[in-house]
Motif scaffolding. Sequence first.
Motif, mmCIF file in Angstrom:
data_model
loop_
_atom_site.group_PDB
_atom_site.id
_atom_site.type_symbol
_atom_site.label_atom_id
_atom_site.label_comp_id
_atom_site.label_asym_id
_atom_site.label_seq_id
_atom_site.Cartn_x
_atom_site.Cartn_y
_atom_site.Cartn_z
ATOM 1 N N PRO A 165 -71.439 -27.056 1.266
ATOM 2 C CA PRO A 165 -70.570 -26.829 0.112
ATOM 3 C C PRO A 165 -69.128 -27.223 0.430
ATOM 4 C CG PRO A 165 -71.582 -24.768 0.867
ATOM 5 C CD PRO A 165 -72.021 -25.840 1.790
ATOM 6 N N ARG A 166 -68.401 -27.652 -0.587
ATOM 7 C CA ARG A 166 -67.009 -28.072 -0.377
ATOM 8 C C ARG A 166 -66.175 -26.959 0.230
ATOM 9 N NH1 ARG A 166 -66.323 -31.897 -5.366
ATOM 10 N NH2 ARG A 166 -66.921 -33.812 -4.313
ATOM 11 N N SER A 167 -66.467 -25.714 -0.136
ATOM 12 C CA SER A 167 -65.680 -24.605 0.425
ATOM 13 C C SER A 167 -65.826 -24.556 1.944
ATOM 14 C CB SER A 167 -66.091 -23.277 -0.203
ATOM 15 O OG SER A 167 -67.454 -23.009 0.035
ATOM 16 N N ASP A 168 -67.031 -24.836 2.473
ATOM 17 C CA ASP A 168 -67.234 -24.856 3.923
ATOM 18 C C ASP A 168 -66.471 -26.011 4.565
ATOM 19 O OD1 ASP A 168 -68.878 -22.696 3.632
ATOM 20 O OD2 ASP A 168 -70.748 -23.753 4.113
ATOM 21 N N VAL A 169 -66.463 -27.161 3.889
ATOM 22 C CA VAL A 169 -65.755 -28.332 4.406
ATOM 23 C C VAL A 169 -64.253 -28.051 4.449
ATOM 24 C CG1 VAL A 169 -65.239 -30.772 4.009
ATOM 25 C CG2 VAL A 169 -67.556 -29.906 3.599
ATOM 26 N N ILE A 170 -63.714 -27.469 3.379
ATOM 27 C CA ILE A 170 -62.286 -27.143 3.332
ATOM 28 C C ILE A 170 -61.945 -26.087 4.377
ATOM 29 C CG2 ILE A 170 -60.484 -26.095 1.902
ATOM 30 C CD1 ILE A 170 -61.882 -27.521 -0.509
ATOM 31 N N ASP A 171 -62.795 -25.065 4.531
ATOM 32 C CA ASP A 171 -62.562 -24.042 5.560
ATOM 33 C C ASP A 171 -62.516 -24.661 6.946
ATOM 34 O OD1 ASP A 171 -62.479 -22.086 3.629
ATOM 35 O OD2 ASP A 171 -64.494 -21.306 4.040
ATOM 36 N N ALA A 172 -63.440 -25.579 7.230
ATOM 37 C CA ALA A 172 -63.483 -26.224 8.543
ATOM 38 C C ALA A 172 -62.228 -27.064 8.769
ATOM 39 C CB ALA A 172 -64.737 -27.096 8.658
ATOM 40 N N ALA A 173 -61.784 -27.793 7.737
ATOM 41 C CA ALA A 173 -60.589 -28.630 7.872
ATOM 42 C C ALA A 173 -59.342 -27.779 8.099
ATOM 43 C CB ALA A 173 -60.430 -29.505 6.632
ATOM 44 N N LEU A 174 -59.227 -26.687 7.357
ATOM 45 C CA LEU A 174 -58.064 -25.809 7.529
ATOM 46 C C LEU A 174 -58.068 -25.150 8.904
ATOM 47 C CD1 LEU A 174 -57.948 -24.155 3.998
ATOM 48 C CD2 LEU A 174 -56.362 -25.853 4.931
ATOM 49 N N THR A 175 -59.230 -24.719 9.359
ATOM 50 C CA THR A 175 -59.347 -24.117 10.694
ATOM 51 C C THR A 175 -58.947 -25.126 11.761
ATOM 52 O OG1 THR A 175 -61.080 -22.624 9.943
ATOM 53 C CG2 THR A 175 -60.936 -23.008 12.316
ATOM 54 N N HIS A 176 -59.408 -26.367 11.614
ATOM 55 C CA HIS A 176 -59.067 -27.414 12.579
ATOM 56 C C HIS A 176 -57.558 -27.671 12.600
ATOM 57 C CE1 HIS A 176 -59.422 -30.952 15.055
ATOM 58 N NE2 HIS A 176 -58.726 -31.627 14.151
ATOM 59 N N LEU A 177 -56.930 -27.713 11.440
ATOM 60 C CA LEU A 177 -55.497 -27.935 11.363
ATOM 61 C C LEU A 177 -54.728 -26.821 12.067
ATOM 62 C CD1 LEU A 177 -53.027 -29.461 10.234
ATOM 63 C CD2 LEU A 177 -53.280 -28.095 8.167
ATOM 64 N N ILE A 178 -55.104 -25.584 11.810
ATOM 65 C CA ILE A 178 -54.432 -24.443 12.427
ATOM 66 C C ILE A 178 -54.641 -24.448 13.944
ATOM 67 C CG2 ILE A 178 -54.458 -21.915 12.594
ATOM 68 C CD1 ILE A 178 -55.102 -22.014 9.496
ATOM 69 N N GLU A 179 -55.865 -24.711 14.397
ATOM 70 C CA GLU A 179 -56.136 -24.749 15.834
ATOM 71 C C GLU A 179 -55.386 -25.898 16.504
ATOM 72 O OE1 GLU A 179 -60.396 -24.839 16.106
ATOM 73 O OE2 GLU A 179 -60.560 -22.676 15.769
ATOM 74 N N SER A 180 -55.294 -27.042 15.831
ATOM 75 C CA SER A 180 -54.556 -28.180 16.394
ATOM 76 C C SER A 180 -53.086 -27.827 16.568
ATOM 77 C CB SER A 180 -54.688 -29.405 15.480
ATOM 78 O OG SER A 180 -56.011 -29.850 15.454
ATOM 79 N N HIS A 181 -52.518 -27.160 15.582
ATOM 80 C CA HIS A 181 -51.118 -26.745 15.678
ATOM 81 C C HIS A 181 -50.922 -25.766 16.834
ATOM 82 C CE1 HIS A 181 -47.595 -24.256 14.593
ATOM 83 N NE2 HIS A 181 -47.074 -25.452 14.414
ATOM 84 N N GLU A 182 -51.836 -24.790 16.962
ATOM 85 C CA GLU A 182 -51.738 -23.820 18.056
ATOM 86 C C GLU A 182 -51.880 -24.510 19.409
ATOM 87 O OE1 GLU A 182 -54.785 -21.049 16.977
ATOM 88 O OE2 GLU A 182 -53.496 -20.000 15.539
ATOM 89 N N ASN A 183 -52.797 -25.465 19.511
ATOM 90 C CA ASN A 183 -52.983 -26.202 20.767
ATOM 91 C C ASN A 183 -51.734 -26.995 21.120
ATOM 92 O OD1 ASN A 183 -55.579 -25.236 21.020
ATOM 93 N ND2 ASN A 183 -56.520 -27.036 20.110
ATOM 94 N N LEU A 184 -51.115 -27.608 20.124
ATOM 95 C CA LEU A 184 -49.895 -28.360 20.356
ATOM 96 C C LEU A 184 -48.781 -27.448 20.855
ATOM 97 C CD1 LEU A 184 -48.303 -30.991 20.126
ATOM 98 C CD2 LEU A 184 -47.835 -30.401 17.751
ATOM 99 N N GLU A 185 -48.648 -26.289 20.237
ATOM 100 C CA GLU A 185 -47.629 -25.332 20.667
ATOM 101 C C GLU A 185 -47.895 -24.871 22.101
ATOM 102 O OE1 GLU A 185 -44.790 -24.284 19.091
ATOM 103 O OE2 GLU A 185 -45.299 -25.857 17.655
ATOM 104 N N ASP A 186 -49.161 -24.711 22.466
ATOM 105 C CA ASP A 186 -49.505 -24.244 23.814
ATOM 106 C C ASP A 186 -49.143 -25.249 24.900
ATOM 107 O OD1 ASP A 186 -50.501 -21.881 22.809
ATOM 108 O OD2 ASP A 186 -52.610 -22.496 22.921
ATOM 109 N N VAL A 187 -49.184 -26.551 24.602
ATOM 110 C CA VAL A 187 -48.966 -27.557 25.649
ATOM 111 C C VAL A 187 -47.589 -28.198 25.621
ATOM 112 C CG1 VAL A 187 -51.419 -28.110 25.777
ATOM 113 C CG2 VAL A 187 -49.919 -29.500 24.332
ATOM 114 N N ARG A 188 -46.792 -27.910 24.616
ATOM 115 C CA ARG A 188 -45.522 -28.637 24.481
ATOM 116 C C ARG A 188 -44.589 -28.432 25.671
ATOM 117 N NH1 ARG A 188 -43.022 -26.757 19.029
ATOM 118 N NH2 ARG A 188 -42.264 -28.871 19.201
#
Length: 86
Positions: free
Chosen positions: A33-56
């Motif tokens: 379902p699109r809701s699952d796809v959107i949830d996965a994309a938003l989760t990935h975006l948030i995790e990517s931001h957190e990972n970037l902050e962790d290594v900067r």
Amino acid sequence: MGERTTLRLSDERKHLLDQASDIVASDPSDDPPRSDVIDAALTHLIESHENLEDVRDKYPPGEVKDCCNTSVLQLRYRTSIEQRWR
């Protein structure tokens, strides 16, 4: 952000959702379902931001840029890392 009940899909957005759906699907016959796809994309975006902050502060800016620069998280390098969200 305001609450909305509809999501208008331009051709470009529909194409992006179709591509993301292929990534989220467990096999070629799965149609998540699109809701699952959107949830996965938003989760990935948030995790990517957190990972970037962790290594900067752990790696040189050029190395972080080579690994993390995307069209969503754009990085400019001078003496520090700046993030610009769309």
